[in-house]
Write a protein that holds these residues in place. Sequence first.
Motif, PDB file in Angstrom:
ATOM      1  N   UNK A 101       0.832  -1.207   0.000  1.00 11.98           N
ATOM      2  CA  UNK A 101       0.000   0.000   0.000  1.00 11.98           C
ATOM      3  C   UNK A 101       0.868   1.260   0.000  1.00 11.98           C
ATOM      4  N   UNK A 102       1.960   1.254   0.753  1.00  7.85           N
ATOM      5  CA  UNK A 102       2.828   2.432   0.786  1.00  7.85           C
ATOM      6  C   UNK A 102       3.458   2.682  -0.583  1.00  7.85           C
ATOM      7  N   UNK A 103       3.899   1.625  -1.264  1.00  6.67           N
ATOM      8  CA  UNK A 103       4.457   1.769  -2.607  1.00  6.67           C
ATOM      9  C   UNK A 103       3.403   2.270  -3.585  1.00  6.67           C
ATOM     10  N   UNK A 104       2.196   1.714  -3.463  1.00  2.00           N
ATOM     11  CA  UNK A 104       1.129   2.072  -4.405  1.00  2.00           C
ATOM     12  C   UNK A 104       0.780   3.550  -4.317  1.00  2.00           C
ATOM     13  N   UNK A 105       0.645   4.067  -3.096  1.00  2.00           N
ATOM     14  CA  UNK A 105       0.279   5.480  -2.966  1.00  2.00           C
ATOM     15  C   UNK A 105       1.394   6.392  -3.473  1.00  2.00           C
ATOM     16  N   UNK A 106       2.644   5.974  -3.291  1.00  3.93           N
ATOM     17  CA  UNK A 106       3.741   6.775  -3.821  1.00  3.93           C
ATOM     18  C   UNK A 106       3.679   6.845  -5.335  1.00  3.93           C
ATOM     19  N   UNK A 107       3.569   5.703  -6.007  1.00 11.69           N
ATOM     20  CA  UNK A 107       3.576   5.720  -7.476  1.00 11.69           C
ATOM     21  C   UNK A 107       2.299   6.352  -8.019  1.00 11.69           C
ATOM     22  N   UNK A 108       1.194   6.223  -7.302  1.00  8.53           N
ATOM     23  CA  UNK A 108      -0.048   6.868  -7.749  1.00  8.53           C
ATOM     24  C   UNK A 108       0.106   8.392  -7.743  1.00  8.53           C
ATOM     25  N   UNK A 109       0.601   8.929  -6.638  1.00  8.04           N
ATOM     26  CA  UNK A 109       0.757  10.381  -6.516  1.00  8.04           C
ATOM     27  C   UNK A 109       1.755  10.913  -7.544  1.00  8.04           C
ATOM     28  N   UNK A 110       2.928  10.291  -7.627  1.00  9.68           N
ATOM     29  CA  UNK A 110       3.950  10.769  -8.569  1.00  9.68           C
ATOM     30  C   UNK A 110       3.520  10.561 -10.007  1.00  9.68           C
ATOM     31  N   UNK A 111       2.863   9.434 -10.272  1.00  5.46           N
ATOM     32  CA  UNK A 111       2.366   9.184 -11.617  1.00  5.46           C
ATOM     33  C   UNK A 111       1.335  10.210 -12.040  1.00  5.46           C
ATOM     34  N   UNK A 112       0.447  10.567 -11.120  1.00  3.25           N
ATOM     35  CA  UNK A 112      -0.580  11.565 -11.429  1.00  3.25           C
ATOM     36  C   UNK A 112       0.026  12.944 -11.638  1.00  3.25           C
ATOM     37  N   UNK A 113       0.961  13.322 -10.782  1.00  4.35           N
ATOM     38  CA  UNK A 113       1.557  14.654 -10.875  1.00  4.35           C
ATOM     39  C   UNK A 113       2.320  14.863 -12.179  1.00  4.35           C
ATOM     40  N   UNK A 114       2.845  13.793 -12.746  1.00 11.00           N
ATOM     41  CA  UNK A 114       3.618  13.891 -13.976  1.00 11.00           C
ATOM     42  C   UNK A 114       2.860  13.394 -15.203  1.00 11.00           C
ATOM     43  N   UNK A 159      -9.601   2.649   3.164  1.00 15.67           N
ATOM     44  CA  UNK A 159     -10.766   2.006   3.786  1.00 15.67           C
ATOM     45  C   UNK A 159     -10.879   2.303   5.284  1.00 15.67           C
ATOM     46  N   UNK A 160      -9.736   2.464   5.940  1.00 19.09           N
ATOM     47  CA  UNK A 160      -9.725   2.729   7.378  1.00 19.09           C
ATOM     48  C   UNK A 160      -9.197   4.129   7.634  1.00 19.09           C
ATOM     49  N   UNK A 161      -9.795   4.811   8.593  1.00 14.96           N
ATOM     50  CA  UNK A 161      -9.328   6.142   8.955  1.00 14.96           C
ATOM     51  C   UNK A 161      -8.267   6.065  10.043  1.00 14.96           C
ATOM     52  N   UNK A 162      -8.092   4.858  10.605  1.00 18.17           N
ATOM     53  CA  UNK A 162      -7.176   4.684  11.724  1.00 18.17           C
ATOM     54  C   UNK A 162      -5.877   4.006  11.321  1.00 18.17           C
ATOM     55  N   UNK A 163      -5.991   2.986  10.456  1.00 24.72           N
ATOM     56  CA  UNK A 163      -4.818   2.203  10.065  1.00 24.72           C
ATOM     57  C   UNK A 163      -4.572   2.299   8.558  1.00 24.72           C
ATOM     58  N   UNK A 164      -3.274   2.370   8.217  1.00 25.70           N
ATOM     59  CA  UNK A 164      -2.865   2.447   6.815  1.00 25.70           C
ATOM     60  C   UNK A 164      -2.409   1.092   6.276  1.00 25.70           C
ATOM     61  N   UNK A 165      -1.868   0.253   7.149  1.00 25.90           N
ATOM     62  CA  UNK A 165      -1.315  -1.048   6.762  1.00 25.90           C
ATOM     63  C   UNK A 165      -0.307  -0.878   5.625  1.00 25.90           C
ATOM     64  N   UNK A 166       0.775  -0.135   5.880  1.00 29.36           N
ATOM     65  CA  UNK A 166       1.689   0.238   4.797  1.00 29.36           C
ATOM     66  C   UNK A 166       2.371  -0.926   4.095  1.00 29.36           C
ATOM     67  N   UNK A 167       2.613  -2.015   4.805  1.00 25.15           N
ATOM     68  CA  UNK A 167       3.355  -3.133   4.219  1.00 25.15           C
ATOM     69  C   UNK A 167       2.457  -4.154   3.536  1.00 25.15           C
ATOM     70  N   UNK A 168       1.152  -4.040   3.716  1.00 22.50           N
ATOM     71  CA  UNK A 168       0.231  -5.024   3.145  1.00 22.50           C
ATOM     72  C   UNK A 168       0.018  -4.784   1.653  1.00 22.50           C
ATOM     73  N   UNK A 169      -0.338  -5.860   0.945  1.00 14.46           N
ATOM     74  CA  UNK A 169      -0.704  -5.739  -0.453  1.00 14.46           C
ATOM     75  C   UNK A 169      -2.005  -4.972  -0.598  1.00 14.46           C
ATOM     76  N   UNK A 170      -2.235  -4.467  -1.787  1.00 18.67           N
ATOM     77  CA  UNK A 170      -3.449  -3.689  -2.041  1.00 18.67           C
ATOM     78  C   UNK A 170      -4.218  -4.350  -3.182  1.00 18.67           C
ATOM     79  N   UNK A 171      -5.501  -4.523  -2.979  1.00 20.55           N
ATOM     80  CA  UNK A 171      -6.304  -5.252  -3.961  1.00 20.55           C
ATOM     81  C   UNK A 171      -6.622  -4.385  -5.177  1.00 20.55           C
ATOM     82  N   UNK A 172      -6.942  -5.072  -6.259  1.00 19.06           N
ATOM     83  CA  UNK A 172      -7.348  -4.377  -7.468  1.00 19.06           C
ATOM     84  C   UNK A 172      -8.599  -3.529  -7.195  1.00 19.06           C
ATOM     85  N   UNK A 173      -9.499  -4.057  -6.375  1.00 15.64           N
ATOM     86  CA  UNK A 173     -10.708  -3.316  -6.030  1.00 15.64           C
ATOM     87  C   UNK A 173     -10.407  -2.028  -5.295  1.00 15.64           C
TER      88      UNK A 173
END
Length: 199
Positions: A101-114, A159-173
């Motif tokens: 999840x942490x990797x995904x949000x990084x590439x999403x933000x940078x990908x969008x900005x560029x 999905x959660x306002x409390x936990x980010x679960x940075x190391x967990x995988x992120x689903x396609x959904x």
Amino acid sequence: ESNELCPAIKFVVSQGIFLGDSGRNTLRIGENLSRAETAAVLKRAFGYTLANYNSGNDGNLGFRDLVTSEWYMPYIKTFLSKDVLRGYPDKTMKPNRIISRSELYRVFVLGAQNGPQVATDFTIKSIVLNQPFVDTPLFNKSKWYLPYADFAKANSLTPSYTYFHPAEGISRGEVIRLIYDSHIKGLVEYNLSAVAKSV
């Protein structure tokens, strides 16, 4: 039609961001995305032109686990050149590894900005002073992803306002929901070429 993701699914399919499996008529929304698959999603979401990859000239792009004959090579070359996608210190890219999840949000933000075919309306803090989630402490080892976790928290994109679960995988959904929510919240305007053509 009863799935709560239906509006999000209709949006990403209409934009050509998620294509589904040919012959199976499914988006596999419960399955996690790999790093290579994520690069393909970013390309379609943000309108990047694929880099010209030549196995003879480019080889394994400097990563010992990349296979030059694989479909993902032009995608990885594209996002390496933009510093959106990065490898690991051991000179591996791990293209088939589930993206965290942490990797995904990084590439999403940078990908969008560029992205050449999108417009963004958000800012990213260079320094995060307060931990965004319970499980995103202000440690040196988490410093690289804190701005992206903070972006997710500030815009209620997880999905959660409390936990980010940075190391967990992120689903396609969840990625589909992220793309859709970023659209309806006005954070990312997608497919600008189509908008221009309709004006």
